[in-house]
Write an enzyme that holds these catalytic residues in place. Structure first.
Site, PDB file in Angstrom:
ATOM      1  N   TYR A 120      -3.557  -0.291   9.864  1.00  0.00           N
ATOM      2  CA  TYR A 120      -3.340  -0.629   8.450  1.00  0.00           C
ATOM      3  C   TYR A 120      -1.905  -0.286   8.049  1.00  0.00           C
ATOM      4  CZ  TYR A 120      -4.534  -0.724   3.399  1.00  0.00           C
ATOM      5  OH  TYR A 120      -4.600  -1.008   2.054  1.00  0.00           O
TER       6      TYR A 120
ATOM      7  N   SER B 155       0.847  -1.204   0.000  1.00  0.00           N
ATOM      8  CA  SER B 155       0.000   0.000   0.000  1.00  0.00           C
ATOM      9  C   SER B 155       0.875   1.244   0.000  1.00  0.00           C
ATOM     10  CB  SER B 155      -0.861  -0.029   1.271  1.00  0.00           C
ATOM     11  OG  SER B 155      -1.427   1.232   1.551  1.00  0.00           O
TER      12      SER B 155
HETATM   13  P1  NAP Z   1     -11.772  -5.124  -1.027  1.00  0.00           P
HETATM   14  O1  NAP Z   1     -12.518  -4.572  -2.193  1.00  0.00           O
HETATM   15  O2  NAP Z   1     -12.262  -4.838   0.343  1.00  0.00           O
HETATM   16  O3  NAP Z   1     -11.474  -6.699  -1.185  1.00  0.00           O
HETATM   17  C1  NAP Z   1     -10.735  -7.412  -0.201  1.00  0.00           C
HETATM   18  C2  NAP Z   1     -11.133  -8.855  -0.236  1.00  0.00           C
HETATM   19  O4  NAP Z   1     -10.485  -9.590   0.825  1.00  0.00           O
HETATM   20  C3  NAP Z   1     -12.636  -9.046  -0.021  1.00  0.00           C
HETATM   21  O5  NAP Z   1     -13.108 -10.019  -0.918  1.00  0.00           O
HETATM   22  C4  NAP Z   1     -12.687  -9.511   1.437  1.00  0.00           C
HETATM   23  O6  NAP Z   1     -13.845 -10.220   1.785  1.00  0.00           O
HETATM   24  C5  NAP Z   1     -11.463 -10.389   1.485  1.00  0.00           C
HETATM   25  N1  NAP Z   1     -11.097 -10.733   2.852  1.00  0.00           N
HETATM   26  C6  NAP Z   1     -11.154  -9.924   3.952  1.00  0.00           C
HETATM   27  N2  NAP Z   1     -10.769 -10.615   5.048  1.00  0.00           N
HETATM   28  C7  NAP Z   1     -10.455 -11.871   4.637  1.00  0.00           C
HETATM   29  C8  NAP Z   1      -9.996 -13.025   5.303  1.00  0.00           C
HETATM   30  N3  NAP Z   1      -9.771 -13.051   6.620  1.00  0.00           N
HETATM   31  N4  NAP Z   1      -9.781 -14.154   4.580  1.00  0.00           N
HETATM   32  C9  NAP Z   1     -10.016 -14.154   3.253  1.00  0.00           C
HETATM   33  N5  NAP Z   1     -10.456 -13.089   2.553  1.00  0.00           N
HETATM   34  C10 NAP Z   1     -10.678 -11.949   3.242  1.00  0.00           C
HETATM   35  O7  NAP Z   1     -10.311  -4.562  -1.116  1.00  0.00           O
HETATM   36  P2  NAP Z   1      -9.455  -4.101  -2.369  1.00  0.00           P
HETATM   37  O8  NAP Z   1      -9.536  -2.632  -2.413  1.00  0.00           O
HETATM   38  O9  NAP Z   1      -9.711  -4.918  -3.578  1.00  0.00           O
HETATM   39  O10 NAP Z   1      -8.046  -4.456  -1.746  1.00  0.00           O
HETATM   40  C11 NAP Z   1      -7.369  -5.667  -1.963  1.00  0.00           C
HETATM   41  C12 NAP Z   1      -6.007  -5.551  -1.318  1.00  0.00           C
HETATM   42  O11 NAP Z   1      -5.337  -4.405  -1.828  1.00  0.00           O
HETATM   43  C13 NAP Z   1      -6.072  -5.344   0.209  1.00  0.00           C
HETATM   44  O12 NAP Z   1      -4.980  -5.997   0.801  1.00  0.00           O
HETATM   45  C14 NAP Z   1      -5.933  -3.835   0.339  1.00  0.00           C
HETATM   46  O13 NAP Z   1      -5.423  -3.455   1.580  1.00  0.00           O
HETATM   47  C15 NAP Z   1      -4.962  -3.545  -0.768  1.00  0.00           C
HETATM   48  N6  NAP Z   1      -4.948  -2.178  -1.255  1.00  0.00           N
HETATM   49  C16 NAP Z   1      -6.090  -1.556  -1.688  1.00  0.00           C
HETATM   50  C17 NAP Z   1      -6.000  -0.265  -2.208  1.00  0.00           C
HETATM   51  C18 NAP Z   1      -7.175   0.501  -2.709  1.00  0.00           C
HETATM   52  O14 NAP Z   1      -7.039   1.705  -2.936  1.00  0.00           O
HETATM   53  N7  NAP Z   1      -8.330  -0.112  -2.915  1.00  0.00           N
HETATM   54  C19 NAP Z   1      -4.770   0.357  -2.271  1.00  0.00           C
HETATM   55  C20 NAP Z   1      -3.644  -0.304  -1.785  1.00  0.00           C
HETATM   56  C21 NAP Z   1      -3.747  -1.567  -1.301  1.00  0.00           C
HETATM   57  P3  NAP Z   1     -15.078  -9.380   2.456  1.00  0.00           P
HETATM   58  O15 NAP Z   1     -15.880  -8.851   1.332  1.00  0.00           O
HETATM   59  O16 NAP Z   1     -15.826 -10.332   3.283  1.00  0.00           O
HETATM   60  O17 NAP Z   1     -14.464  -8.285   3.291  1.00  0.00           O
HETATM   61  C1  GCO Z   2      -7.019   5.022   3.195  1.00  0.00           C
HETATM   62  C2  GCO Z   2      -7.090   4.065   2.065  1.00  0.00           C
HETATM   63  C3  GCO Z   2      -5.804   3.360   1.774  1.00  0.00           C
HETATM   64  C4  GCO Z   2      -5.781   2.744   0.437  1.00  0.00           C
HETATM   65  C5  GCO Z   2      -4.490   2.214  -0.065  1.00  0.00           C
HETATM   66  C6  GCO Z   2      -3.516   3.242  -0.457  1.00  0.00           C
HETATM   67  O1  GCO Z   2      -7.960   5.084   3.976  1.00  0.00           O
HETATM   68  O2  GCO Z   2      -6.037   5.766   3.248  1.00  0.00           O
HETATM   69  O3  GCO Z   2      -8.103   3.140   2.171  1.00  0.00           O
HETATM   70  O4  GCO Z   2      -4.897   3.224   2.687  1.00  0.00           O
HETATM   71  O5  GCO Z   2      -6.740   1.755   0.379  1.00  0.00           O
HETATM   72  O6  GCO Z   2      -3.962   1.198   0.712  1.00  0.00           O
HETATM   73  O7  GCO Z   2      -2.415   2.655  -1.069  1.00  0.00           O
END
Ligand code: NAP
Ligand code: GCO
Length: 263
Positions: free
Chosen positions: A157, A144
């Protein structure tokens, strides 16, 4: 010869019924890999399988919580029997809780660390022995911006994602000699359900102040899409990245390079 193909590889993407994991798994299928994924309940897994089918992808889904070591070990054994040894693991499952640190309970802090940091340790540990035997493997940890930066309300986080960056380097250090590469992807601000609360329209129809802040803070001038992560994820899973190890590839539209808009 350069080789970005994933033909014949088995890829496990955790928490990939939708969002970033779904896009990465779809890209892997398009590059030739067999896809397996997990999510925490049958309903999500069923919805995921149907969504992959709609994209023309056959994906096998498993109900498994990444924090439960017994469930993870059973799932990995089942994947090895039913599909094959996992060649590519993407530790994608993750949650965030946005609470000022002085108001956050220790239980909530622990839950975020458990899913976002202990989960990748547990799943990686489960696939590494077969990768060692096979003499090859790719582990990609979804890090992230918060692997590098702090901000208000996301202490747990940031601690987890900072830890995940170091777990990435440590897996690379410990298993590089077995031809296992472990790298991270650090997505910028990507439009998914996880970030939906930061993009909600205000009652008067204007943009959420955080939404406007992110657009101004990103040289690309926009939020990322899940499609933006597909190419980098394929690169890090393919033979083309065999000498890239312990690296975090930030896919952030330039946020980390930018001081911010001048007044
Ligand atoms: P998301 O839309 O919330 O999807 C996350 C997935 O992980 C959901 O399907 C969730 O299921 C599942 N999950 C949660 N807890 C779990 C567990 N204990 N065991 C198995 N599966 C589980 O998130 P996303 O935005 O696609 O993010 C995916 C990854 O990228 C995460 O690690 C997030 O921190 C990272 N990330 C996201 C962003 C962003 O801007 N979106 C940026 C940087 C990094 P539920 O639906 O039940 O929660
Ligand atoms: C926040 C965001 C994040 C992003 C992501 C950024 O509240 O700042 O949810 O931290 O999801 O991980 O890279």
């Amino acid at each position: 010869m350069v080789n970005f193909s994933l033909e014949g590889k088995v890829a496990l993407v955790t928490g990939a019924s939708y969002g970033i994991g779904f896009a990465i798994a779809t890209a892997y299928a398009q590059a030739g890999a067999k896809i397996v994924f997990n999510d925490i309940n049958q309903d999500l897994v069923d919805k995921g399988v149907a969504a992959y089918k709609a994209e023309g992808v056959y994906a096998k889904g498993y109900v498994c919580d990444v924090t439960n070591e017994a469930q993870v070990n059973a799932m990995v054994a089942q994947i090895e029997n039913e599909v094959g040894v996992v060649d590519i693991l993407v530790n994608n499952a993750g949650i965030i809780k946005r609470t000022p640190m002085h108001e956050m309970s220790a239980a909530d802090f622990r839950q975020v660390i458990d899913i976002d940091l202990n989960g990748p340790f547990i799943v990686s540990k489960a696939v590494i022995p077969s990768m060692m035997k096979k003499g090859h493997g790719k582990i990609i940890n979804i890090c992230s911006m918060m692997s590098e930066l702090g901000r208000e309300t996301v202490s747990a986080y940031a601690a987890a994602k900072g830890g995940l960056k170091m777990l990435t380097r440590n897996i690379a250090s410990e298993y590089g000699e077995y031809n296992i590469q472990c790298n991270g992807i650090g997505p910028g601000y990507i439009a998914t359900p996880q970030t939906a609360p930061l993009r909600e329209r205000q009652a008067d129809g204007s943009r959420h102040p955080f939404d406007a802040f992110i657009v101004a803070k990103t040289p690309a001038g926009r939020w990322g899409t899940t499609d933006d992560l597909m190419g980098p994820a394929v690169f890090l899973a393919s033979d083309a990245s065999d000498f890239v190890n312990g690296h975090v590839l930030y896919v952030d539209g330039g946020i980390l390079a930018y001081i911010g808009k001048q007044p």
